[in-house]
Design a protein around this motif. Structure first.
Motif, mmCIF file in Angstrom:
data_model
loop_
_atom_site.group_PDB
_atom_site.id
_atom_site.type_symbol
_atom_site.label_atom_id
_atom_site.label_comp_id
_atom_site.label_asym_id
_atom_site.label_seq_id
_atom_site.Cartn_x
_atom_site.Cartn_y
_atom_site.Cartn_z
ATOM 1 N N ASP A 1 0.832 -1.214 0.000
ATOM 2 C CA ASP A 1 0.000 0.000 0.000
ATOM 3 C C ASP A 1 0.867 1.265 0.000
ATOM 4 O O ASP A 1 0.571 2.238 -0.708
ATOM 5 C CB ASP A 1 -0.929 0.016 1.214
ATOM 6 C CG ASP A 1 -2.036 -1.025 1.110
ATOM 7 O OD1 ASP A 1 -2.349 -1.432 -0.031
ATOM 8 O OD2 ASP A 1 -2.568 -1.429 2.161
ATOM 9 N N ILE A 2 1.932 1.251 0.798
ATOM 10 C CA ILE A 2 2.810 2.425 0.840
ATOM 11 C C ILE A 2 3.522 2.596 -0.501
ATOM 12 O O ILE A 2 3.674 3.718 -1.009
ATOM 13 C CB ILE A 2 3.845 2.286 1.980
ATOM 14 C CG1 ILE A 2 3.159 2.006 3.307
ATOM 15 C CG2 ILE A 2 4.674 3.561 2.095
ATOM 16 C CD1 ILE A 2 4.118 1.687 4.446
ATOM 17 N N THR A 3 3.956 1.482 -1.085
ATOM 18 C CA THR A 3 4.626 1.550 -2.388
ATOM 19 C C THR A 3 3.718 2.134 -3.451
ATOM 20 O O THR A 3 4.140 2.961 -4.265
ATOM 21 C CB THR A 3 5.089 0.144 -2.819
ATOM 22 O OG1 THR A 3 5.976 -0.387 -1.826
ATOM 23 C CG2 THR A 3 5.816 0.197 -4.155
ATOM 24 N N LEU A 4 2.455 1.722 -3.460
ATOM 25 C CA LEU A 4 1.504 2.240 -4.439
ATOM 26 C C LEU A 4 1.375 3.753 -4.329
ATOM 27 O O LEU A 4 1.366 4.468 -5.342
ATOM 28 C CB LEU A 4 0.143 1.576 -4.233
ATOM 29 C CG LEU A 4 -0.994 2.057 -5.146
ATOM 30 C CD1 LEU A 4 -0.641 1.813 -6.603
ATOM 31 C CD2 LEU A 4 -2.297 1.358 -4.786
ATOM 32 N N GLU A 5 1.286 4.266 -3.106
ATOM 33 C CA GLU A 5 1.167 5.718 -2.910
ATOM 34 C C GLU A 5 2.435 6.441 -3.358
ATOM 35 O O GLU A 5 2.369 7.470 -4.050
ATOM 36 C CB GLU A 5 0.891 6.015 -1.431
ATOM 37 C CG GLU A 5 0.828 7.510 -1.112
ATOM 38 C CD GLU A 5 0.669 7.769 0.366
ATOM 39 O OE1 GLU A 5 1.383 8.649 0.892
ATOM 40 O OE2 GLU A 5 -0.151 7.073 0.999
ATOM 41 N N CYS A 6 3.589 5.895 -2.994
ATOM 42 C CA CYS A 6 4.853 6.561 -3.328
ATOM 43 C C CYS A 6 5.115 6.554 -4.823
ATOM 44 O O CYS A 6 5.562 7.556 -5.391
ATOM 45 C CB CYS A 6 6.003 5.884 -2.585
ATOM 46 S SG CYS A 6 5.930 6.028 -0.782
ATOM 47 N N VAL A 7 4.855 5.427 -5.474
ATOM 48 C CA VAL A 7 5.087 5.329 -6.919
ATOM 49 C C VAL A 7 4.164 6.265 -7.680
ATOM 50 O O VAL A 7 4.572 6.910 -8.655
ATOM 51 C CB VAL A 7 4.899 3.866 -7.389
ATOM 52 C CG1 VAL A 7 4.877 3.786 -8.910
ATOM 53 C CG2 VAL A 7 6.015 2.989 -6.839
ATOM 54 N N GLY A 8 2.912 6.344 -7.254
ATOM 55 C CA GLY A 8 1.930 7.172 -7.967
ATOM 56 C C GLY A 8 2.262 8.647 -7.980
ATOM 57 O O GLY A 8 1.779 9.386 -8.848
ATOM 58 N N ARG A 9 3.074 9.115 -7.021
ATOM 59 C CA ARG A 9 3.415 10.529 -6.965
ATOM 60 C C ARG A 9 4.627 10.892 -7.814
ATOM 61 O O ARG A 9 4.947 12.062 -7.977
ATOM 62 C CB ARG A 9 3.690 10.938 -5.515
ATOM 63 C CG ARG A 9 2.461 10.894 -4.608
ATOM 64 C CD ARG A 9 2.727 11.504 -3.250
ATOM 65 N NE ARG A 9 3.708 10.743 -2.485
ATOM 66 C CZ ARG A 9 4.990 11.053 -2.371
ATOM 67 N NH1 ARG A 9 5.477 12.103 -2.993
ATOM 68 N NH2 ARG A 9 5.803 10.315 -1.626
ATOM 69 N N LEU A 10 5.320 9.881 -8.354
ATOM 70 C CA LEU A 10 6.543 10.140 -9.108
ATOM 71 C C LEU A 10 6.269 10.237 -10.598
ATOM 72 O O LEU A 10 5.324 9.629 -11.116
ATOM 73 C CB LEU A 10 7.562 9.014 -8.844
ATOM 74 C CG LEU A 10 8.072 8.895 -7.405
ATOM 75 C CD1 LEU A 10 8.933 7.658 -7.261
ATOM 76 C CD2 LEU A 10 8.859 10.140 -7.007
ATOM 77 N N ARG A 11 7.114 10.969 -11.285
ATOM 78 C CA ARG A 11 7.000 11.084 -12.725
ATOM 79 C C ARG A 11 7.258 9.718 -13.371
ATOM 80 O O ARG A 11 8.250 9.063 -13.086
ATOM 81 C CB ARG A 11 8.020 12.101 -13.246
ATOM 82 C CG ARG A 11 7.956 12.309 -14.759
ATOM 83 C CD ARG A 11 8.970 13.342 -15.189
ATOM 84 N NE ARG A 11 8.920 13.527 -16.631
ATOM 85 C CZ ARG A 11 9.725 14.358 -17.298
ATOM 86 N NH1 ARG A 11 10.625 15.071 -16.640
ATOM 87 N NH2 ARG A 11 9.608 14.470 -18.597
ATOM 88 N N GLY A 12 6.341 9.313 -14.210
ATOM 89 C CA GLY A 12 6.431 8.008 -14.843
ATOM 90 C C GLY A 12 5.681 6.933 -14.091
ATOM 91 O O GLY A 12 5.548 5.808 -14.574
#
Length: 384
Positions: free
Chosen positions: A83-94
């Motif tokens: 869940d934390i990974t999904l949030e962090c990845v979604g905020r990054l470019r790409g």
């Protein structure tokens, strides 16, 4: 890699051709001349290069997002690492279109990109499968990539769908520019596989083994090409799922066969498969009776699938390592998954293994405590 998770199978949904679809189409493309064959190989090489470009940007976002997620988890975030990974990845470019999915412990965190038809695994195993060793996780990723590369270049495997693959090592740095960690991110083409398409192999670590006589020829050819002997490993719980297909003949359907002109209709009449006949006759009926086949082009034939849970394999040999998977898709495509164990198998030494049994070092044996066997810590060899 395209994995067993049902999130990756959009059953019955219309879809556009992905890079993986294009690669599969080119691998199955018939060639008549040397020029056609070389042209097909050049086109396939171009598709692989395009897939490499597609995966590079997403791999960077996945590695950085996962690194941040681990830091948050260490700082006390109570949510799951996924869940934390999904949030962090979604905020990054790409990473805007990326989706973290669940599907087994092997291979690490898995991310899908529906916009490009790509699937990613980061070689970091949260389930402690390799005793917490990122080196072992990276090695499994390298073996998987090597085997997929070999199979793509082996013309004998062209009728078996083998996912496209790429590997990107991403260095994550701190605010001062110092390297903190290198992550190995694998990219694969996605295919419409799921729990209901698995026919050969195990998707639960060997607790259940799937066998299918109809795909035994595919498994045998693959094992012969890689010089593997039959596996004698039984499921951990000795549970088998036996898949069987039964051929079903439908009623003659003249409207379902395209109208190709009077000459074709005359040819059908001459062999006893006329468009307006209630049943086939003549040569067509004779060949069908003698050889047990359906020759009549106006009679649709389909296969009915059934799966039975049993305590034995029903005489179907295990030709591949237990966790190498073969998936059968409804349109006749066979997809090969989880190939890392095919790459460098080790023959058991000092033991009279039946038929030269091929065994593979089980990395999880590294978790054995020192002195557990009275001889100090060591890694054991075995299929699981």
């Amino acid at each position: 890699m395209p994995h067993r998770a049902e999130e990756l199978a959009a059953a019955g949904a219309a879809r556009t051709e992905t890079v993986g679809d294009e690669a599969a189409r080119l691998r199955n493309k018939p060639t008549l001349t040397t020029h056609d064959h070389l042209e097909r190989l050049e086109e396939l090489a171009g598709v692989r290069q395009a897939f490499q470009r597609i995966t590079e940007g997403a791999a960077d976002a996945i590695a950085r997002g996962f690194h941040e997620a681990k830091q948050r988890k260490r700082d006390g975030d109570a949510r799951t690492l996924l869940d934390i990974t999904l949030e962090c990845v979604g905020r990054l470019r790409g990473g805007e279109t990326l989706k973290v999915v669940e599907g087994g412990l092997a291979g690490g965190v898995k991310v899908a990109d529906p916009s490009t038809g790509a699937f990613f695994k980061i070689a970091e195993e949260p389930g402690n499968l390799y005793g917490g060793s990122s080196v072992m996780a990276d090695k499994a990723a390298k073996h998987e990539l090597a085997m997929l590369t070999h199979l793509h270049e082996a013309d004998a495997a062209r009728l078996l769908t083998v996912p496209l693959a790429s590997c990107v090592d991403v260095t994550v740095r701190d605010a001062a520019g110092r390297p903190e960690r290198v992550y190995r991110v694998q990219g694969f083409s996605r295919h419409a596989v799921g729990g209901d398409t698995l026919r050969v192999g195990s998707s639960d670590g060997g607790r259940t083994t799937h066998v299918c006589a109809e795909l035994d020829g595919v498994a045998e050819e693959l094992a012969a090409g890689l010089h593997l002997s039959e596996s004698c490993l039984l499921p951990i719980k000795k549970v088998f799922t036996r898949h069987e297909y039964r051929r079903v003949r439908g009623d003659r359907d003249p409207d379902g066969f395209p109208r190709l002109g009077p000459a074709t209709d005359a040819l059908l009449e001459s062999v006893g498969a006329g468009r307006h006949a209630a049943e086939s006759s003549g040569v067509c009926a004779q060949v069908e009776a003698e050889h047990g086949v359906v020759l009549d082009p106006l009679r649709p034939v389909h296969a009915e699938h059934s799966a039975t849970v049993a305590s034995d394999a029903g005489g179907v040999p295990s030709r591949l390592p237990f966790d190498v998977e073969l998936h059968a898709l409804p349109w006749g495509e066979v997809v090969l998954l989880d190939t890392h164990r095919l790459c460098i198998p080790d023959v058991t030494g000092g033991v009279a293994a039946a038929g030269g049994q091929v065994a593979v070092v089980w990395a999880a044996a590294l978790r054995a405590p020192p002195g557990a066997d009275g001889k100090g810590s060591r890694a054991a060899a075995g299929d699981c």
